[in-house]
Scaffold this active site. Structure first.
Site, PDB file in Angstrom:
ATOM      1  N   ASP A  39      28.530  27.984  46.659  1.00 45.62           N
ATOM      2  CA  ASP A  39      29.694  28.339  47.520  1.00 45.62           C
ATOM      3  C   ASP A  39      29.744  29.727  48.315  1.00 45.62           C
ATOM      4  O   ASP A  39      30.481  29.685  48.928  1.00 45.62           O
ATOM      5  CB  ASP A  39      30.178  29.392  45.163  1.00 45.62           C
ATOM      6  CG  ASP A  39      31.851  29.660  45.671  1.00 45.62           C
ATOM      7  OD1 ASP A  39      32.319  28.626  46.421  1.00 45.62           O
ATOM      8  OD2 ASP A  39      32.250  30.112  45.070  1.00 45.62           O
ATOM      9  N   LYS A  42      29.394  36.680  41.199  1.00 47.61           N
ATOM     10  CA  LYS A  42      30.393  37.280  39.716  1.00 47.61           C
ATOM     11  C   LYS A  42      30.535  37.556  38.831  1.00 47.61           C
ATOM     12  O   LYS A  42      29.000  37.956  38.313  1.00 47.61           O
ATOM     13  CB  LYS A  42      30.740  35.542  39.705  1.00 47.61           C
ATOM     14  CG  LYS A  42      31.289  35.076  40.422  1.00 47.61           C
ATOM     15  CD  LYS A  42      32.177  33.469  40.330  1.00 47.61           C
ATOM     16  CE  LYS A  42      32.654  32.606  41.639  1.00 47.61           C
ATOM     17  NZ  LYS A  42      33.597  33.625  42.035  1.00 47.61           N
ATOM     18  N   GLU A  46      31.328  40.201  43.727  1.00 51.09           N
ATOM     19  CA  GLU A  46      32.866  39.782  43.335  1.00 51.09           C
ATOM     20  C   GLU A  46      33.192  40.378  41.712  1.00 51.09           C
ATOM     21  O   GLU A  46      31.955  39.552  41.290  1.00 51.09           O
ATOM     22  CB  GLU A  46      33.286  38.112  42.996  1.00 51.09           C
ATOM     23  CG  GLU A  46      32.774  37.539  44.700  1.00 51.09           C
ATOM     24  CD  GLU A  46      33.574  36.187  44.258  1.00 51.09           C
ATOM     25  OE1 GLU A  46      34.394  36.599  43.499  1.00 51.09           O
ATOM     26  OE2 GLU A  46      33.094  35.340  44.803  1.00 51.09           O
ATOM     27  N   HIS A  98      29.338  32.204  53.717  1.00 50.35           N
ATOM     28  CA  HIS A  98      29.906  32.979  53.774  1.00 50.35           C
ATOM     29  C   HIS A  98      28.774  34.680  54.287  1.00 50.35           C
ATOM     30  O   HIS A  98      28.017  35.037  55.678  1.00 50.35           O
ATOM     31  CB  HIS A  98      30.291  33.897  52.773  1.00 50.35           C
ATOM     32  CG  HIS A  98      32.136  33.711  52.198  1.00 50.35           C
ATOM     33  ND1 HIS A  98      32.661  33.017  53.437  1.00 50.35           N
ATOM     34  CD2 HIS A  98      32.263  33.073  51.039  1.00 50.35           C
ATOM     35  CE1 HIS A  98      33.573  32.100  52.236  1.00 50.35           C
ATOM     36  NE2 HIS A  98      33.656  32.383  51.649  1.00 50.35           N
ATOM     37  N   ASP A 132      35.532  28.501  57.718  1.00 57.12           N
ATOM     38  CA  ASP A 132      34.819  30.126  56.897  1.00 57.12           C
ATOM     39  C   ASP A 132      36.548  31.481  56.772  1.00 57.12           C
ATOM     40  O   ASP A 132      35.954  31.725  57.987  1.00 57.12           O
ATOM     41  CB  ASP A 132      33.498  30.550  56.998  1.00 57.12           C
ATOM     42  CG  ASP A 132      32.505  31.018  56.394  1.00 57.12           C
ATOM     43  OD1 ASP A 132      33.704  31.580  55.372  1.00 57.12           O
ATOM     44  OD2 ASP A 132      31.645  31.340  55.873  1.00 57.12           O
ATOM     45  N   HIS A 133      36.429  31.090  55.952  1.00 59.09           N
ATOM     46  CA  HIS A 133      38.063  31.928  55.837  1.00 59.09           C
ATOM     47  C   HIS A 133      37.350  33.897  56.284  1.00 59.09           C
ATOM     48  O   HIS A 133      37.479  34.863  56.975  1.00 59.09           O
ATOM     49  CB  HIS A 133      38.399  32.479  54.704  1.00 59.09           C
ATOM     50  CG  HIS A 133      37.725  33.422  53.567  1.00 59.09           C
ATOM     51  ND1 HIS A 133      37.256  32.554  52.468  1.00 59.09           N
ATOM     52  CD2 HIS A 133      37.900  34.031  53.042  1.00 59.09           C
ATOM     53  CE1 HIS A 133      36.865  33.042  51.782  1.00 59.09           C
ATOM     54  NE2 HIS A 133      37.182  33.988  51.348  1.00 59.09           N
TER      55      HIS A 133
END
Lengths: 342, 504
Positions: free
Chosen positions: B249, B354, B230, B254, B191-192
């Site tokens: 997502d 988003k 975002e 996250h 998970d970046h």
């Protein structure tokens, strides 16, 4: 029983600091918000830094043209050692049909108390229909967790204007809103937003000197017998002054006579035990001084003076940004002031 | 076992990767070009890769080794000399992911690379494909025995990109497929977000200081707000996003990872086991919503046409690859509760979406108001609640919000901010999340990767919501204008508790 008019103790106003110097700048035509944020980051990275951010305010200015913007930016620059932050200037230009964004970004440095402080200017020219969606530029460009003040230069927003959604505080200037419709609009704004009125702030010396006159024990009873009030001054401020006196002293509108003049003069004709006194606050001709004067037969004459700032715009803007909350008397003043707009 | 090199151990480059082959499945894809190759180039430029490092790309697209090398060079603006040197040894295998011949060819290439470049049998497989082929790739690797290290000194690991399943059941199936050949300690679920410096700084802030932890609990904290926003839309990922939505997502991974780091108990040691054990405990304590509670605690929405960052943007249903009558949520706001001694009664509000006004991620701890204010109402009109805000991106830093006296003759108190800026305090630029995580995976440090029980607990939280939505044929959707902070329903979620969303 009339309420006291203001705090005791007239004083000279503090000087405004000199402005900062430009450390770097960037400009681009037809750019996006991402490029603007990158440019701000790049300008900051070039400079030696402190570990803390020194910004204390986001000031969003909505300007009609470059001259307006320049005047307001210059006022802000005069303040930036005391109010470092990010100034976002939005200049709407309807000449082009296609939406486009041109930007000029500059970083300014100054020293305050031995510490380097920075300010950033983001000047945006907004073309075409993008002008109807200025709010979409404001949110991404404001610094987080720093108050956002929105200042509509020379025009008043509707309370529903989306730009106001990002604003914690709205700065207006009643001097630019002399008719009843605009006064009504400010009143409506003040009901839904924290409004800071530069004209109201500039009235402070007059209010303070007038209030102080009645702190003199022998004059105090005259405040309960106000028979006539004349106020000469610019449209906007003179109505505010009338609204303030009316709300604080419970005076009917018929007591007041308002007329146009360059500088504000307030005169109260009062009676007490058959004696008529005149209490005046006005500008001294040719000087940046406000003077209060009490003339009551049988009593010693009284006079007081207060020095005005050379440049009232940076001073009043600085006061607004220091306070960042509406003055408790401003709301009632507005409600009364509207009855003095013809 | 080879003895550690005593001359290497005290160098700053102690965390230099050992000789290794990185096998990327999905090598012709977007993730490889946009994220993995630039991260590898940065590692190479900083001398953190071994000179015996080889990238082997695997994908369906037909490509020669030379073309793949050019892709690697083109992926960065100014390739360093170190990257150019390494790229000359990169290899490419084209073939179907469900074709055993692809894996036989891969095996031959790996043997050749070991022999020619001295990669010592060390392998890191990276699944950067569409999720549907994760299981087949893992299966064929297992089938050929490729997960087994060739020697006692060698390592073989597999990095799995998100999404790790679509729900609890499919995540378990995927896990079973991967574990067919790989042991849990060989699996690095990425998970970046966990690779971001400021996410790791949540641990530093909490556990390296004595002033924060004592107030990090229900006695002082009124509520917590986690925002992952975002400004972009779905872009070219419309097809993928249609099958995912914001809950899968962003929230399942996250958001819940950030929540776990915020809510977890102090670990005995800051290592893989210590941290991951505590994160799992925190996630296990998250109250599971009943079907009735889903309606009152979860708001889903979809953006409609609006203006974001000065540009007019289409509605989600007008985006490429998205069905015009799509019911996929692009925004989720939730109220979660953590049932343990530390957090009982403290709502955790999370939101993600988003096409929100700006891109940012933050955790805000909002504290209780002072029990008694010995000031008049007029003196404290400008006073909000105290807050500690951890800004994860962008403008990384920490802000403490508190009341201070306004200078002047009268006593008035107003909220002010004390601000720490990462960029200002540290002149070095933080490494990209993928740089950190790729290096960790090569070095065998799984601390910032997700263990299978974490995945399971995350889906346990999200699954009941998906089930309710599934029964109702996708979530009851509110609409919100692109460029706004979400629908009114999300505002009401907090208003019910006497709170409001921050304006980040």
């Amino acid at each position: 029983m009339a309420q006291p008019l203001g705090p005791a103790g007239a004083q000279a106003l503090e000087p405004v600091a000199a402005g900062p110097s430009e450390l770097g700048s960037w400009r681009g035509e037809g750019v996006g918000v991402g490029q603007i944020l990158d440019a701000l980051g790049e300008l900051r990275r070039r400079e030696p830094r402190a570990a803390t951010r020194t910004s204390v305010v986001n000031l969003v200015m909505v300007a009609g043209d470059d001259d307006e913007a320049e005047r307001a930016c210059s006022a802000m620059h005069r303040l930036e050692t005391g109010h470092p932050g990010r100034t976002i200037v939005l200049i709407r230009d309807d000449e082009r049909a296609n939406p486009r964004l041109d930007a000029e970004v500059s970083l300014h440095g100054a020293e305050a108390g031995g510490h380097a402080v920075w300010s950033e200017d983001v000047r945006l020219r907004v073309w075409g229909p993008l002008g109807d969606h200025l709010y979409s530029l404001v949110e991404p460009l404001t610094l987080p967790d720093v108050p956002v003040a929105v200042w509509f230069l020379t025009r008043l927003p509707r309370p529903s204007d989306p730009v106001l959604a990002a604003a914690g505080f709205v700065i207006v200037d009643t001097k630019d809103a002399p008719d009843d419709a605009s006064m009504a609009r400010i009143t409506a704004l003040a009901q839904s937003h924290h409004v800071m009125d530069l004209s109201w702030i500039r009235l402070q010396p007059w209010r303070e000197l007038l209030g102080n006159l009645f702190e003199v024990k022998s004059f105090r009873p005259f405040l309960d017998g106000v028979r006539a009030v004349t106020i000469n001054g610019k449209a906007g401020p003179r109505q505010l002054m009338a609204g303030w006196l009316s709300s604080r002293l419970g005076l009917p509108a018929a007591t007041f006579t308002l007329s146009d003049a360059r500088h504000l003069v307030v005169r109260l004709i009062c009676e007490h035990e058959g004696v008529t006194g005149t209490f005046t606050v006005d500008r001294v001709a040719g000087e940046r001084l406000v003077r209060s004067k009490a003339e009551v037969p049988g009593l010693a004459p009284y006079e007081d003076r207060m020095v005005l700032q050379v440049d009232s715009l940076p001073w009043s803007l600085g006061k607004a940004l220091s306070r960042l909350e509406p003055h408790p008397s401003y709301g009632p003043t507005l409600r009364y002031a509207i009855s003095f707009v013809s | 076992m080879t003895e550690p090199n005593p001359l290497f151990q005290d160098l700053d480059s102690e965390r230099r990767a050992p000789p290794c082959v990185l096998v990327v499945f999905g090598a012709s894809g977007d993730l490889t070009k946009r994220k993995l190759m630039p991260a590898l180039e940065a590692l190479a430029a900083n001398r953190l890769l071994s000179s015996a490092f080889v990238l082997v790309g695997v994908a369906r697209t037909q490509m020669s080794d030379g073309s793949f090398r050019q892709v690697a060079l083109d992926a960065v603006e100014k390739p360093s000399a170190a990257w150019q040197d390494l790229a000359s040894g990169f290899r490419y295998v084209s073939g179907g992911y469900d074709d055993p011949a692809t894996y036989r060819e891969l095996g031959r290439v790996l043997d050749a690379v070991d022999a020619e470049r001295g990669t010592a049998g060390n392998r890191l497989y990276y699944l950067a494909t569409v999720p549907e082929v994760f299981a087949p790739v893992a299966h064929y690797l297992a089938d050929l025995g490729l997960p087994r290290p060739l020697s006692e000194d060698a390592f073989v690991r597999i990095v799995v990109e998100k999404p790790y399943g679509r729900d609890l059941e499919s995540a378990a199936r995927l896990d079973a497929a991967i574990r067919e050949g790989f042991a849990e300690e060989q699996v690095y679920r990425i998970d970046h977000y966990l690779g971001k410096e400021t996410v790791q700084n949540v641990l530093a802030l909490r556990f390296a200081n004595s002033i924060f932890e004592p107030i990090w609990n229900r006695r002082y904290v009124s509520h917590v707000q986690i925002t992952v926003s975002e400004s972009l839309g779905v872009g070219t990922r419309g097809g993928f996003y249609e099958g995912a939505g914001a809950l899968r997502d962003i929230v399942q991974n996250h958001v819940l990872q950030v929540l776990a780091l915020t809510a977890m108990e102090p670990p005995a040691t800051v290592d893989a086991r210590g941290i991951r054990d505590e994160k799992v405990k925190a996630l296990r304590a998250v109250d599971i919503l009943s079907p009735e509670e889903v309606a009152h605690n979860v708001v889903a929405a979809q953006y409609v046409r609006g203006w974001v960052e000065g540009e007019e943007v289409p509605a989600y249903t007008e985006e490429p690859g998205v069905s015009p009558d799509s019911r996929t949520e692009t925004y989720v706001a939730m109220r979660l509760r953590i049932d343990n001694w530390r957090w009982a009664g403290v709502p955790f509000y999370v939101r993600t979406g988003k096409r929100l006004p700006k891109r940012m991620t933050e955790v805000a701890m909002e504290f209780h108001r002072a029990p008694h204010l010995p000031f008049g109402a007029d003196q404290t009109r400008g006073l909000g609640s105290n807050a500690l805000v951890l800004r994860i991106q962008p403008d990384e830093g920490i802000t403490l919000r508190f009341g201070a006296k306004v200078p002047g003759q009268v006593l008035r108190v107003r909220t002010v901010s004390m601000d720490f800026s990462y960029e200002a305090a540290f002149l070095e630029e933080a490494a990209d999340a993928y740089e950190r995580l790729l290096l960790d995976a090569m070095l065998g440090d799984p601390t910032l990767f997700i263990r299978s029980d974490e995945v399971e607990q995350s889906w346990r939280i999200v699954d009941p919501i998906l089930k309710v939505w599934g029964e109702e044929g996708r979530p009851p959707l509110a609409g919100h204008l692109a460029g706004t902070w979400g629908p009114e329903e999300a505002d009401r979620l907090l208003e019910q508790d006497g709170h409001e969303w921050r304006s980040p």
